[in-house]
Scaffold this motif. Structure first.
Motif, PDB file in Angstrom:
ATOM      1  N   ARG A 182       0.799  -1.221   0.000  1.00 54.20           N
ATOM      2  CA  ARG A 182       0.000   0.000   0.000  1.00 54.20           C
ATOM      3  C   ARG A 182       0.839   1.282   0.000  1.00 54.20           C
ATOM      4  O   ARG A 182       0.433   2.302  -0.572  1.00 54.20           O
ATOM      5  CB  ARG A 182      -0.952   0.008   1.201  1.00 54.20           C
ATOM      6  CG  ARG A 182      -2.150  -0.916   1.042  1.00 54.20           C
ATOM      7  CD  ARG A 182      -3.041  -0.888   2.272  1.00 54.20           C
ATOM      8  NE  ARG A 182      -4.237  -1.703   2.072  1.00 54.20           N
ATOM      9  CZ  ARG A 182      -5.399  -1.224   1.642  1.00 54.20           C
ATOM     10  NH1 ARG A 182      -5.504   0.051   1.352  1.00 54.20           N
ATOM     11  NH2 ARG A 182      -6.448  -2.014   1.503  1.00 54.20           N
ATOM     12  N   GLU A 183       1.997   1.257   0.651  1.00 52.78           N
ATOM     13  CA  GLU A 183       2.799   2.472   0.715  1.00 52.78           C
ATOM     14  C   GLU A 183       3.560   2.759  -0.576  1.00 52.78           C
ATOM     15  O   GLU A 183       4.141   3.836  -0.747  1.00 52.78           O
ATOM     16  CB  GLU A 183       3.798   2.386   1.884  1.00 52.78           C
ATOM     17  CG  GLU A 183       4.723   1.180   1.832  1.00 52.78           C
ATOM     18  CD  GLU A 183       4.172  -0.035   2.563  1.00 52.78           C
ATOM     19  OE1 GLU A 183       4.980  -0.902   2.948  1.00 52.78           O
ATOM     20  OE2 GLU A 183       2.924  -0.108   2.739  1.00 52.78           O
ATOM     21  N   ASP A 184       3.536   1.815  -1.511  1.00 53.10           N
ATOM     22  CA  ASP A 184       4.225   1.983  -2.794  1.00 53.10           C
ATOM     23  C   ASP A 184       3.444   2.963  -3.667  1.00 53.10           C
ATOM     24  O   ASP A 184       2.216   2.908  -3.747  1.00 53.10           O
ATOM     25  CB  ASP A 184       4.340   0.623  -3.492  1.00 53.10           C
ATOM     26  CG  ASP A 184       5.310   0.637  -4.660  1.00 53.10           C
ATOM     27  OD1 ASP A 184       5.100   1.430  -5.599  1.00 53.10           O
ATOM     28  OD2 ASP A 184       6.268  -0.158  -4.647  1.00 53.10           O
TER      29      ASP A 184
ATOM     30  N   ASN B  33     -11.765   0.251   1.708  1.00 55.29           N
ATOM     31  CA  ASN B  33     -11.652  -0.974   2.489  1.00 55.29           C
ATOM     32  C   ASN B  33     -11.753  -2.240   1.640  1.00 55.29           C
ATOM     33  O   ASN B  33     -11.449  -3.334   2.123  1.00 55.29           O
ATOM     34  CB  ASN B  33     -12.732  -1.007   3.572  1.00 55.29           C
ATOM     35  CG  ASN B  33     -12.500   0.023   4.657  1.00 55.29           C
ATOM     36  OD1 ASN B  33     -11.360   0.414   4.910  1.00 55.29           O
ATOM     37  ND2 ASN B  33     -13.578   0.484   5.284  1.00 55.29           N
ATOM     38  N   ASP B  34     -12.200  -2.101   0.392  1.00 51.86           N
ATOM     39  CA  ASP B  34     -12.327  -3.262  -0.490  1.00 51.86           C
ATOM     40  C   ASP B  34     -11.033  -3.572  -1.245  1.00 51.86           C
ATOM     41  O   ASP B  34     -10.959  -4.569  -1.967  1.00 51.86           O
ATOM     42  CB  ASP B  34     -13.453  -3.038  -1.508  1.00 51.86           C
ATOM     43  CG  ASP B  34     -14.827  -3.081  -0.867  1.00 51.86           C
ATOM     44  OD1 ASP B  34     -15.089  -4.043  -0.122  1.00 51.86           O
ATOM     45  OD2 ASP B  34     -15.623  -2.161  -1.107  1.00 51.86           O
ATOM     46  N   ARG B  35     -10.032  -2.728  -1.099  1.00 48.44           N
ATOM     47  CA  ARG B  35      -8.788  -2.943  -1.829  1.00 48.44           C
ATOM     48  C   ARG B  35      -8.019  -4.152  -1.292  1.00 48.44           C
ATOM     49  O   ARG B  35      -8.090  -4.479  -0.108  1.00 48.44           O
ATOM     50  CB  ARG B  35      -7.875  -1.721  -1.733  1.00 48.44           C
ATOM     51  CG  ARG B  35      -8.337  -0.509  -2.508  1.00 48.44           C
ATOM     52  CD  ARG B  35      -7.269   0.562  -2.479  1.00 48.44           C
ATOM     53  NE  ARG B  35      -7.736   1.824  -3.030  1.00 48.44           N
ATOM     54  CZ  ARG B  35      -7.673   2.146  -4.320  1.00 48.44           C
ATOM     55  NH1 ARG B  35      -7.160   1.279  -5.179  1.00 48.44           N
ATOM     56  NH2 ARG B  35      -8.119   3.309  -4.739  1.00 48.44           N
ATOM     57  N   ALA B  36      -7.268  -4.789  -2.200  1.00 50.16           N
ATOM     58  CA  ALA B  36      -6.326  -5.829  -1.786  1.00 50.16           C
ATOM     59  C   ALA B  36      -5.224  -5.193  -0.943  1.00 50.16           C
ATOM     60  O   ALA B  36      -5.024  -3.968  -0.956  1.00 50.16           O
ATOM     61  CB  ALA B  36      -5.733  -6.515  -3.004  1.00 50.16           C
ATOM     62  N   SER B  37      -4.476  -6.020  -0.234  1.00 47.59           N
ATOM     63  CA  SER B  37      -3.387  -5.506   0.602  1.00 47.59           C
ATOM     64  C   SER B  37      -2.061  -5.471  -0.142  1.00 47.59           C
ATOM     65  O   SER B  37      -1.134  -4.775   0.273  1.00 47.59           O
ATOM     66  CB  SER B  37      -3.233  -6.363   1.860  1.00 47.59           C
ATOM     67  OG  SER B  37      -2.824  -7.686   1.512  1.00 47.59           O
ATOM     68  N   ARG B  38      -1.963  -6.221  -1.258  1.00 49.78           N
ATOM     69  CA  ARG B  38      -0.699  -6.299  -1.997  1.00 49.78           C
ATOM     70  C   ARG B  38      -0.936  -6.861  -3.393  1.00 49.78           C
ATOM     71  O   ARG B  38      -1.943  -7.517  -3.648  1.00 49.78           O
ATOM     72  CB  ARG B  38       0.296  -7.182  -1.247  1.00 49.78           C
ATOM     73  CG  ARG B  38      -0.111  -8.637  -1.101  1.00 49.78           C
ATOM     74  CD  ARG B  38       0.528  -9.270   0.121  1.00 49.78           C
ATOM     75  NE  ARG B  38      -0.006  -8.658   1.325  1.00 49.78           N
ATOM     76  CZ  ARG B  38       0.555  -8.735   2.523  1.00 49.78           C
ATOM     77  NH1 ARG B  38       1.696  -9.397   2.686  1.00 49.78           N
ATOM     78  NH2 ARG B  38       0.006  -8.167   3.582  1.00 49.78           N
ATOM     79  N   ILE B  39       0.009  -6.581  -4.266  1.00 56.75           N
ATOM     80  CA  ILE B  39      -0.038  -7.081  -5.635  1.00 56.75           C
ATOM     81  C   ILE B  39       1.295  -7.721  -5.955  1.00 56.75           C
ATOM     82  O   ILE B  39       2.351  -7.097  -5.785  1.00 56.75           O
ATOM     83  CB  ILE B  39      -0.312  -5.953  -6.660  1.00 56.75           C
ATOM     84  CG1 ILE B  39      -1.640  -5.243  -6.352  1.00 56.75           C
ATOM     85  CG2 ILE B  39      -0.330  -6.506  -8.071  1.00 56.75           C
ATOM     86  CD1 ILE B  39      -1.475  -3.918  -5.673  1.00 56.75           C
TER      87      ILE B  39
END
Length: 524
Positions: free
Chosen positions: A16-18, A37-43
């Motif tokens: 997220r901080e990227d 709040n529906d976003r993924a935590s990482r890709i």
């Protein structure tokens, strides 16, 4: 065969901080993710099947739901709405270079159609009968029975797939890289040839023993009809002329190189437009009689005719049609070009939706031409207005279908069940302001439900184009969660026969823990 051991590769994981996270956590439909709040935590950005296997296994053991993205064009929230989960991005697994000692042709799942066409053309003057939207990724497009301008001539793209590389995960959480072909995991291969998107595993490559030759030249044309002065009677006549051609003359193999898309746009757009692409089965346009015949059926609908002839094609098409005397103003243009030049991207459907656009879609396969009642419903809703809602970008794209797609033998080899249709409809609403969501979605729901309010399959199926003498259900690459209100929704997309139970058995075998799931995934 399956590979149980894979090397841990250097996978780029975006958190997220990227600075890239915002862009990479969402696809092409700005409706999703619905909230922060529906976003993924990482890709995880993967370069290979080994990367995918490592990321998948790591995420599953960490309790993170994995969703998969290739081109980012999923129409519903199956990828981007993944609260605190993980997106496995395969867009970097791209290109058309074949592997040594493998099948002759290969496409990485992240290869965009806009990249695939020129590369295959340059490598061997071949192509895939895929879609017109250049940024779409091969992964979802092909596994979901992707089609396009050459499908009447060569079938849907999965008809040509002979093997897939797919990463699955077993009941113990062990990832495996499989090469599914007709000798190994043949059931998985069939499932991925039309029903593979987000159901059984993660496809990383498609393999083809052979591919159709690309046309050496094509003609692209257009016909347009002004909404001004358009009566319901005239509108119904135009729809009949268009659809009746595909129900009758369009069944002749001589016409299979002709593909037409009728853009039935809302009245506020100003015009109804029809695109035409043509090449003879031999890949040339030396004989234009099929195209001439098709364009001539609309002559009764226009008092002014304009035919723009490219200098290179003057010897093939020297005449300009005579002026007619009827009510509906229309024009048409035609241009000859090389096949590769005809596949360039652009705005709108060809270039893909803008990132800030919001969308809603529905679909229908049609086995018959438009009825008068259907035309009346179209006319009503394409002329409807809703205060405060801009419907000017809303449309129904009526694509010609059938031809080689309807070769019945492919029913047993693929999971693309619709093999009797002459038209394929895509209902599209497009807007930018989230405040218009309810009005835009309501317009489409009202339109669609009224259009199919009297089902020819029986009262149980009213409100849907359920399989009957007129319809063949819906297209899973245009998913519509509204259909979940019907208990028979899987049959809308996969047919009322044995295909869906077969897909359920494949699901239980290769994804026993239902790791790959979304609102409309195969139920094991």
């Amino acid at each position: 065969m399956a590979a149980d051991i894979f090397a841990c590769m250097a996978i780029e994981t975006v958190l997220r901080e990227d600075v890239r996270f915002d862009r990479l956590s969402r696809g092409q439909n700005a409706r999703f993710p619905a909230t922060e709040n529906d976003r993924a935590s990482r890709i995880a950005l993967c370069d290979s099947s080994e990367d995918v296997a490592e990321a998948l296994e790591r995420f599953v053991h960490a309790g993170l739901r994995p969703t998969v993205r290739a081109g980012g064009h999923c129409y519903e929230d199956f990828v981007d709405n993944n609260p605190q989960g993980a997106i496995i991005d395969v867009s970097l697994i791209a290109g058309t270079a074949p592997e040594p000692n493998g099948p002759k042709y290969r496409l990485g799942a992240g290869t965009t159609l806009g990249r695939a066409y020129p590369e295959l053309y340059k490598r061997d003057l071949v192509t895939i009968p895929g879609g017109t939207c250049g940024p779409v990724g091969a992964g979802g497009h092909i596994s979901g029975a992707g089609y396009g301008l050459l499908s009447r001539l060569h079938g849907v793209t999965p008809d040509w797939v002979t093997a897939v590389d797919v990463v699955t995960i077993d009941h113990a959480g062990k990832a495996r890289i499989r090469r599914a072909d007709k000798k190994n995991d043949a059931d998985l291969l069939r499932a991925c040839r039309g029903a593979g998107g987000g159901n059984f595993g993660i496809v990383t490559h498609f393999h083809f023993d052979t591919l159709p030759k690309a046309p050496t030249e094509v003609v692209k044309g257009s016909v347009s009809f002004g909404w001004e002065g358009m009566t319901e009677e005239r509108f119904a006549r135009i729809l009949f002329l268009f659809s009746n051609y595909w129900e009758t003359r369009g069944r002749d193999p001589e016409t299979w190189g002709l593909f037409s898309i009728f853009n039935l746009s809302h009245r506020s757009s100003g015009r109804l437009t029809m695109s035409v692409t043509f090449s003879n089965p031999d890949g040339t346009v030396k004989d234009m009689k099929v195209l001439d015949e098709y364009l001539s059926i609309f002559e009764e609908c226009k008092p002014v005719s304009e035919l723009t002839v490219h200098p290179a094609m003057a010897e093939h098409h020297p005449e300009v049609p005579a002026t007619g005397t009827n009510l509906c103003v229309a024009t048409h243009t035609v241009q000859k070009m090389a096949w590769i030049d005809s596949q360039g991207g652009g705005g709108g459907r060809n270039g893909g939706p803008a990132m800030d656009s919001r969308h809603k879609y529905k679909s229908t396969y049609m086995k018959r031409s438009f009825s008068r009642d259907e035309a009346a419903c179209f006319y009503k809703h394409l002329n409807r207005t809703i205060p405060g809602v801009d419907l000017s970008r809303n449309t129904v794209l009526a694509d010609s279908f059938g031809g080689a797609v309807n070769k019945r033998q492919m029913l047993e080899e693929t999971s693309s069940a619709q093999r009797s249709s002459i038209l394929k409809l895509q209902f599209i609403a497009t807007w930018n302001d989230a405040a218009q969501d309810a009005g835009q979605i309501g317009w489409m729901r009202d339109f669609y439900t009224e259009l199919y309010s009297v089902s020819t399959a029986g009262a149980k199926y009213s409100g849907t184009p359920f399989w009957s003498d007129r319809y063949e259900g819906c297209y899973m690459n245009y998913p519509d969660v509204d259909m979940l209100r019907y208990e028979f929704w899987p049959q809308l997309y996969y047919g009322p026969g044995e295909l869906y139970p077969f897909l359920q058995s494949v699901k239980r075998k290769y994804d026993p823990n239902n790791v790959f799931h979304h609102a409309m995934s195969i139920r094991g």
